[in-house]
Design an enzyme around this catalytic site. Sequence first.
Site, PDB file in Angstrom:
ATOM      1  N   GLU A 126      -6.988   8.358   6.762  1.00  0.00           N
ATOM      2  CA  GLU A 126      -7.211   9.006   8.052  1.00  0.00           C
ATOM      3  C   GLU A 126      -7.642  10.466   7.929  1.00  0.00           C
ATOM      4  O   GLU A 126      -6.905  11.378   8.351  1.00  0.00           O
ATOM      5  CB  GLU A 126      -5.950   8.891   8.920  1.00  0.00           C
ATOM      6  CG  GLU A 126      -5.522   7.458   9.177  1.00  0.00           C
ATOM      7  CD  GLU A 126      -4.409   7.351  10.211  1.00  0.00           C
ATOM      8  OE1 GLU A 126      -3.944   8.371  10.720  1.00  0.00           O
ATOM      9  OE2 GLU A 126      -4.006   6.209  10.524  1.00  0.00           O
ATOM     10  N   TYR A 137      -3.541   1.707  16.137  1.00  0.00           N
ATOM     11  CA  TYR A 137      -2.283   1.692  16.898  1.00  0.00           C
ATOM     12  C   TYR A 137      -2.516   1.522  18.398  1.00  0.00           C
ATOM     13  O   TYR A 137      -1.824   0.774  19.061  1.00  0.00           O
ATOM     14  CB  TYR A 137      -1.493   2.987  16.647  1.00  0.00           C
ATOM     15  CG  TYR A 137      -0.991   3.059  15.225  1.00  0.00           C
ATOM     16  CD1 TYR A 137       0.232   2.500  14.877  1.00  0.00           C
ATOM     17  CD2 TYR A 137      -1.759   3.642  14.221  1.00  0.00           C
ATOM     18  CE1 TYR A 137       0.691   2.528  13.565  1.00  0.00           C
ATOM     19  CE2 TYR A 137      -1.314   3.671  12.908  1.00  0.00           C
ATOM     20  CZ  TYR A 137      -0.099   3.114  12.586  1.00  0.00           C
ATOM     21  OH  TYR A 137       0.349   3.128  11.292  1.00  0.00           O
ATOM     22  N   ASN A 155      -7.065   1.609  10.340  1.00  0.00           N
ATOM     23  CA  ASN A 155      -5.699   1.816  10.834  1.00  0.00           C
ATOM     24  C   ASN A 155      -5.788   1.840  12.350  1.00  0.00           C
ATOM     25  O   ASN A 155      -6.570   2.614  12.911  1.00  0.00           O
ATOM     26  CB  ASN A 155      -5.154   3.171  10.365  1.00  0.00           C
ATOM     27  CG  ASN A 155      -4.998   3.238   8.849  1.00  0.00           C
ATOM     28  OD1 ASN A 155      -5.228   2.263   8.145  1.00  0.00           O
ATOM     29  ND2 ASN A 155      -4.598   4.399   8.364  1.00  0.00           N
ATOM     30  N   HIS A 169      -2.729  10.946   1.208  1.00  0.00           N
ATOM     31  CA  HIS A 169      -2.159  10.698   2.535  1.00  0.00           C
ATOM     32  C   HIS A 169      -1.566  12.032   3.024  1.00  0.00           C
ATOM     33  O   HIS A 169      -0.362  12.166   3.188  1.00  0.00           O
ATOM     34  CB  HIS A 169      -1.122   9.581   2.469  1.00  0.00           C
ATOM     35  CG  HIS A 169      -0.821   8.926   3.787  1.00  0.00           C
ATOM     36  ND1 HIS A 169      -0.950   7.566   4.009  1.00  0.00           N
ATOM     37  CD2 HIS A 169      -0.391   9.435   4.955  1.00  0.00           C
ATOM     38  CE1 HIS A 169      -0.604   7.272   5.256  1.00  0.00           C
ATOM     39  NE2 HIS A 169      -0.248   8.405   5.857  1.00  0.00           N
ATOM     40  N   GLU A 204      -3.254  -0.215   8.311  1.00  0.00           N
ATOM     41  CA  GLU A 204      -2.040   0.167   9.045  1.00  0.00           C
ATOM     42  C   GLU A 204      -2.094  -0.418  10.439  1.00  0.00           C
ATOM     43  O   GLU A 204      -3.144  -0.354  11.106  1.00  0.00           O
ATOM     44  CB  GLU A 204      -1.914   1.698   9.207  1.00  0.00           C
ATOM     45  CG  GLU A 204      -1.463   2.425   7.985  1.00  0.00           C
ATOM     46  CD  GLU A 204      -1.318   3.924   8.224  1.00  0.00           C
ATOM     47  OE1 GLU A 204      -0.993   4.337   9.367  1.00  0.00           O
ATOM     48  OE2 GLU A 204      -1.529   4.666   7.253  1.00  0.00           O
ATOM     49  N   ARG A 228       0.856  -1.185   0.000  1.00  0.00           N
ATOM     50  CA  ARG A 228       0.000   0.000   0.000  1.00  0.00           C
ATOM     51  C   ARG A 228       0.894   1.237   0.000  1.00  0.00           C
ATOM     52  O   ARG A 228       1.709   1.406   0.904  1.00  0.00           O
ATOM     53  CB  ARG A 228      -0.906  -0.017   1.248  1.00  0.00           C
ATOM     54  CG  ARG A 228      -1.678   1.260   1.439  1.00  0.00           C
ATOM     55  CD  ARG A 228      -2.607   1.228   2.661  1.00  0.00           C
ATOM     56  NE  ARG A 228      -3.230   2.524   2.787  1.00  0.00           N
ATOM     57  CZ  ARG A 228      -3.144   3.327   3.850  1.00  0.00           C
ATOM     58  NH1 ARG A 228      -2.494   2.931   4.942  1.00  0.00           N
ATOM     59  NH2 ARG A 228      -3.704   4.499   3.847  1.00  0.00           N
TER      60      ARG A 228
END
Length: 476
Positions: free
Chosen positions: A170, A301, A299, A125, A376, A81
Amino acid sequence: MPEPMSPVSFPSTFLWGAATSAYQIEGAVREDGRTPSIWDTFAHTPGKTAGGDHGDVAVDHYHRYRDDVALMAGLGLGAYRFSVSWSRVQPTGRGPAVQRGLDFYRRLVDELLAKGIKPAVTLYHWDLPQELEDAGGWPERDTAYRFAEYAQIVGEALGDRVEQWITLNEPWCSAFLGYGSGVHAPGRTEPVATLRAAHHLNLAHGLGAKALRSVMPARNTVALSLNSSTVRPLTQDAADLAAARKIDDLANGIFHGPILHGAYPESLFTATRQLTDWSYVQDGDLATINQPLDALGLNYYTPALVSAAGPDHTGPRADGHGASEHSPWPAADDVLFHQPPGERTAMGWSIDPTGLYDLIMRYEREVPGLPLYITENGAAYDDKPDAEGRVHDPERIAYLHGHLAEVRRAIADGADVRGYFLWSLLDNFEWAYGYEKRFGAVYVDYTTLERTPKSSAHWYGKAARTGTLPEVDEVF
Ligand code: FCB
């Protein structure tokens, strides 16, 4: 019949990939007609990034893409990606395309396909052409129309060879960090502009998805990547639950409401009424935004832990991507962010793989039947080569193992997760943190630009080749 799975093995069709983005890796910022994006301007503004770091050279992927594709092929990855730099393709953000800019991506895609690696393109992005910011940026409606034009250009150029498309990465960060806390480009700190930007990013997604589909073969898929938050209340008290609900609206509902369900949450309007009447949402916008999606990219984290603020509290400051005097969250001075307990990565982000499971299952319930990709997931650590030049990163292996195991658990519980993209293939320019934070599975020496796969790259490559997670302590 679902395929039987052992505790650590994945379906044979599962896609194992890695992710990057243009400004973070390409460099070559003045080559082949490229003009500055908001990130060039921001990074070159004193005090905005750690050490004044910028992406002028980054990891020179523009010139080294063949080596980088060869690296991925050597590891056995199945997908890659990457994002397209808008100002390389359409330098002023409007008008005809620059073929030399598009040619770079044609060459990159051909190289990937020749090595059997599936390309997944992200159109945006975070690197808006500076001229569009000078005209007002995302708070202005016209930027959404400009994005649709750009999407059509890239769709026409690459639609014959790229099947997986992601409109935006995002949008929360673009709106709330770019126009709210100002820790990201363009560095504005205007609460109303933040909400206007969010709406126009949503509109850009809808218009962009339509534009892509108007020029691409029907087999291609269109998705977007959200950094949807797993928002946890500190306690089950009504005030803390209300705080979590407000942040959930501002982090998640503001995007997946219109995109997935065709409406903003009423509670979002109520919470922000003191700031804006949302009159920039025009007739027909919600139908445009609510395009059918072929997949959703998540995504993830770290989760968010919130509570109601006490009376002496002056407002939330936490946002994960850098500190600021200004809160990224409009109309949320009554909410307090807490550091969740437990281990953290070098970003200070707490490690909680169950947050990924919860997120997947939430979307599985909310949009049943929509394929999901983890677009991600990964961690920064202070990696250093040893005396032999090898880079051992057992913490990253543990992080990846923990999160992939939760993806697999979600699949076992019925979720339709089709693939996983590790962030990131290479150490790179980590936005406001510059080159200080290393997210790569591959180590980059920033003096020589030499690439060295870390142990986690070998670990992940084995997972990709075998479809089974190696033990965390397997030695590579
Ligand atoms: C995500 C961004 C990506 C990188 C990681 C660490 O929010 O999409 O570019 O910065 O965080």
